[in-house]
Design a protein around this motif. Sequence first.
Motif, PDB file in Angstrom:
ATOM      1  N   ASP A 174       0.812  -1.218   0.000  1.00 44.61           N
ATOM      2  CA  ASP A 174       0.000   0.000   0.000  1.00 44.61           C
ATOM      3  C   ASP A 174       0.850   1.274   0.000  1.00 44.61           C
ATOM      4  O   ASP A 174       0.319   2.361  -0.196  1.00 44.61           O
ATOM      5  N   GLY A 175       2.153   1.137   0.216  1.00 46.70           N
ATOM      6  CA  GLY A 175       3.034   2.306   0.268  1.00 46.70           C
ATOM      7  C   GLY A 175       2.965   3.173  -0.972  1.00 46.70           C
ATOM      8  O   GLY A 175       2.739   4.387  -0.879  1.00 46.70           O
ATOM      9  N   PRO A 176       3.134   2.594  -2.168  1.00 46.31           N
ATOM     10  CA  PRO A 176       3.056   3.425  -3.379  1.00 46.31           C
ATOM     11  C   PRO A 176       1.679   4.064  -3.566  1.00 46.31           C
ATOM     12  O   PRO A 176       1.571   5.209  -3.998  1.00 46.31           O
ATOM     13  N   LEU A 177       0.619   3.343  -3.225  1.00 45.61           N
ATOM     14  CA  LEU A 177      -0.730   3.896  -3.354  1.00 45.61           C
ATOM     15  C   LEU A 177      -0.935   5.060  -2.379  1.00 45.61           C
ATOM     16  O   LEU A 177      -1.494   6.103  -2.740  1.00 45.61           O
ATOM     17  N   ALA A 178      -0.469   4.885  -1.156  1.00 49.02           N
ATOM     18  CA  ALA A 178      -0.574   5.966  -0.173  1.00 49.02           C
ATOM     19  C   ALA A 178       0.187   7.195  -0.665  1.00 49.02           C
ATOM     20  O   ALA A 178      -0.293   8.327  -0.532  1.00 49.02           O
TER      21      ALA A 178
END
Length: 153
Positions: free
Chosen positions: A7-11
Amino acid sequence: MTAPDSDGPLAEQLLRLTRRVHRIQKRHLEHRDLGITPAQSRLLRTLAHYGSPPRMADLAERLEVVPRAVTTLVDGLETAGKVRRVPDPANRRVIRIELTDDGRAALRELHGARRSAAEEILAPLTDEQRAVLGGLLDALIDGPGTAPGRSGA
């Protein structure tokens, strides 16, 4: 071995989009030369949603800020003629905040600036993509356990 942060890139994308939205809205506001800060704009929009003039404490609660922050915003908007302090008819010790005619005109301009900013931001999307995005945003805004397509905003 730990799993990668999927979820890091999406966040990060969400944060970058939020910053872009703020920059574009700020630019559209500056073009209209209203002399209103984004925080004052938010207070005016919040004030417009009340049926009768709210107390500053009500505004602070709705905006999720300390009362002193609302006092500072109201001071600036009152100086600019956008709001006025009025005594509560039931208790003259209580002060309420109401929009002036200039404040309502500023709100119309703010609405136009926000609409122009949204058009600019959404320009790359097709109608179908906009519909999908709208559904996804509703899901994020509403959170788990709510009916689909029902916005809590």
